[in-house]
Write a protein that holds these residues in place. Sequence first.
Motif, PDB file in Angstrom:
ATOM      1  N   GLY A  89       1.553  14.270  59.404  1.00  0.00           N
ATOM      2  CA  GLY A  89       2.997  14.405  59.571  1.00  0.00           C
ATOM      3  C   GLY A  89       3.571  13.436  60.588  1.00  0.00           C
ATOM      4  N   VAL A  90       2.881  13.273  61.702  1.00  0.00           N
ATOM      5  CA  VAL A  90       3.375  12.396  62.766  1.00  0.00           C
ATOM      6  C   VAL A  90       3.277  10.929  62.354  1.00  0.00           C
ATOM      7  N   ILE A  91       2.161  10.539  61.774  1.00  0.00           N
ATOM      8  CA  ILE A  91       1.939   9.124  61.477  1.00  0.00           C
ATOM      9  C   ILE A  91       2.650   8.678  60.198  1.00  0.00           C
ATOM     10  N   PHE A  92       2.614   9.503  59.157  1.00  0.00           N
ATOM     11  CA  PHE A  92       3.129   9.062  57.861  1.00  0.00           C
ATOM     12  C   PHE A  92       4.318   9.876  57.346  1.00  0.00           C
ATOM     13  N   GLY A  93       4.804  10.839  58.129  1.00  0.00           N
ATOM     14  CA  GLY A  93       5.905  11.687  57.672  1.00  0.00           C
ATOM     15  C   GLY A  93       7.148  10.924  57.269  1.00  0.00           C
ATOM     16  N   SER A  94       7.497   9.899  58.015  1.00  0.00           N
ATOM     17  CA  SER A  94       8.713   9.156  57.680  1.00  0.00           C
ATOM     18  C   SER A  94       8.472   8.144  56.563  1.00  0.00           C
ATOM     19  N   LYS A  95       7.227   7.666  56.428  1.00  0.00           N
ATOM     20  CA  LYS A  95       6.936   6.661  55.401  1.00  0.00           C
ATOM     21  C   LYS A  95       6.736   7.291  54.019  1.00  0.00           C
ATOM     22  N   CYS A  96       6.093   8.455  53.990  1.00  0.00           N
ATOM     23  CA  CYS A  96       5.769   9.117  52.717  1.00  0.00           C
ATOM     24  C   CYS A  96       6.226  10.576  52.781  1.00  0.00           C
ATOM     25  N   GLU A  97       7.483  10.778  53.097  1.00  0.00           N
ATOM     26  CA  GLU A  97       7.991  12.117  53.398  1.00  0.00           C
ATOM     27  C   GLU A  97       7.728  13.148  52.309  1.00  0.00           C
ATOM     28  N   LYS A  98       8.028  12.826  51.071  1.00  0.00           N
ATOM     29  CA  LYS A  98       7.889  13.777  49.981  1.00  0.00           C
ATOM     30  C   LYS A  98       6.430  14.215  49.806  1.00  0.00           C
ATOM     31  N   GLU A  99       5.528  13.256  49.799  1.00  0.00           N
ATOM     32  CA  GLU A  99       4.105  13.548  49.604  1.00  0.00           C
ATOM     33  C   GLU A  99       3.517  14.304  50.797  1.00  0.00           C
ATOM     34  N   VAL A 100       3.904  13.895  52.005  1.00  0.00           N
ATOM     35  CA  VAL A 100       3.415  14.560  53.213  1.00  0.00           C
ATOM     36  C   VAL A 100       3.928  16.004  53.250  1.00  0.00           C
ATOM     37  N   HIS A 101       5.187  16.201  52.899  1.00  0.00           N
ATOM     38  CA  HIS A 101       5.753  17.552  52.869  1.00  0.00           C
ATOM     39  C   HIS A 101       4.976  18.437  51.902  1.00  0.00           C
ATOM     40  N   LYS A 102       4.680  17.899  50.730  1.00  0.00           N
ATOM     41  CA  LYS A 102       3.943  18.667  49.724  1.00  0.00           C
ATOM     42  C   LYS A 102       2.546  19.043  50.236  1.00  0.00           C
ATOM     43  N   ALA A 103       1.843  18.082  50.845  1.00  0.00           N
ATOM     44  CA  ALA A 103       0.491  18.354  51.362  1.00  0.00           C
ATOM     45  C   ALA A 103       0.528  19.417  52.457  1.00  0.00           C
ATOM     46  N   ILE A 104       1.492  19.322  53.352  1.00  0.00           N
ATOM     47  CA  ILE A 104       1.582  20.304  54.437  1.00  0.00           C
ATOM     48  C   ILE A 104       1.981  21.665  53.891  1.00  0.00           C
ATOM     49  N   ASP A 105       2.809  21.695  52.867  1.00  0.00           N
ATOM     50  CA  ASP A 105       3.198  22.960  52.247  1.00  0.00           C
ATOM     51  C   ASP A 105       2.001  23.631  51.564  1.00  0.00           C
ATOM     52  N   VAL A 106       1.163  22.840  50.900  1.00  0.00           N
ATOM     53  CA  VAL A 106      -0.063  23.383  50.300  1.00  0.00           C
ATOM     54  C   VAL A 106      -0.959  23.945  51.394  1.00  0.00           C
ATOM     55  N   TYR A 107      -1.081  23.226  52.500  1.00  0.00           N
ATOM     56  CA  TYR A 107      -1.889  23.694  53.627  1.00  0.00           C
ATOM     57  C   TYR A 107      -1.348  25.023  54.158  1.00  0.00           C
ATOM     58  N   LYS A 108      -0.030  25.125  54.283  1.00  0.00           N
ATOM     59  CA  LYS A 108       0.583  26.368  54.776  1.00  0.00           C
ATOM     60  C   LYS A 108       0.213  27.537  53.864  1.00  0.00           C
ATOM     61  N   ASP A 109       0.272  27.320  52.561  1.00  0.00           N
ATOM     62  CA  ASP A 109      -0.089  28.385  51.618  1.00  0.00           C
ATOM     63  C   ASP A 109      -1.562  28.786  51.762  1.00  0.00           C
ATOM     64  N   LEU A 110      -2.444  27.797  51.886  1.00  0.00           N
ATOM     65  CA  LEU A 110      -3.867  28.086  52.067  1.00  0.00           C
ATOM     66  C   LEU A 110      -4.115  28.793  53.399  1.00  0.00           C
ATOM     67  N   PHE A 111      -3.379  28.393  54.424  1.00  0.00           N
ATOM     68  CA  PHE A 111      -3.517  29.028  55.731  1.00  0.00           C
ATOM     69  C   PHE A 111      -3.115  30.499  55.642  1.00  0.00           C
ATOM     70  N   GLU A 112      -2.033  30.776  54.941  1.00  0.00           N
ATOM     71  CA  GLU A 112      -1.599  32.167  54.760  1.00  0.00           C
ATOM     72  C   GLU A 112      -2.662  32.978  54.021  1.00  0.00           C
ATOM     73  N   GLU A 113      -3.270  32.401  52.996  1.00  0.00           N
ATOM     74  CA  GLU A 113      -4.356  33.078  52.287  1.00  0.00           C
ATOM     75  C   GLU A 113      -5.534  33.332  53.223  1.00  0.00           C
ATOM     76  N   GLY A 114      -5.828  32.345  54.068  1.00  0.00           N
ATOM     77  CA  GLY A 114      -6.912  32.492  55.037  1.00  0.00           C
ATOM     78  C   GLY A 114      -6.637  33.614  56.023  1.00  0.00           C
ATOM     79  N   LEU A 115      -5.402  33.704  56.497  1.00  0.00           N
ATOM     80  CA  LEU A 115      -5.041  34.785  57.414  1.00  0.00           C
ATOM     81  C   LEU A 115      -5.178  36.144  56.729  1.00  0.00           C
TER      82      LEU A 115
END
Length: 143
Positions: free
Chosen positions: A63-89
């Motif tokens: 997010g910090v390094i590539f968030g502004s360069k590849c915003e849409k793709e980075v957002h999607k990857a972090i959103d997938v991570y958030k969903d997996l994190f919620e499942e993990g919790l």
Amino acid sequence: MAVANEAVNFEVPKSIDSLLDRLASMYGSLTAYVAMRAGYDKEDIPVLIFRLAELYGLTQALGVIFGSKCEKEVHKAIDVYKDLFEEGLDYVFGNIDNPDLLQALMDGLFKLKVGVMMLITGCAGLPAIVRAPPEEGGDADGQ
């Protein structure tokens, strides 16, 4: 450091490989210790927790390094991570003992890790060509 026209390959220098092996051993020891201290019969929950933490750092850097360069793709990857994190919790705090569910979650985390690495490669402008590791007695092109 890779040059923009070089293919990404799987060659890890011996000095780095040695460090990674040592870190893997330390990681295993820490996982076993946490499992013992927390009273878990198995190491599956600590491994899940460490995998989630590992990807937390990776997604932060992404997010910090590539968030502004590849915003849409980075957002999607972090959103997938958030969903997996919620499942993990849910798995950890719900005291779920379902090996199939755990395996699916770990597979999802692994796929996300590989996807994030590929996203980093793309956002960094490296070529999409990935060479297969060399086979015994041949070079990276299979010769």
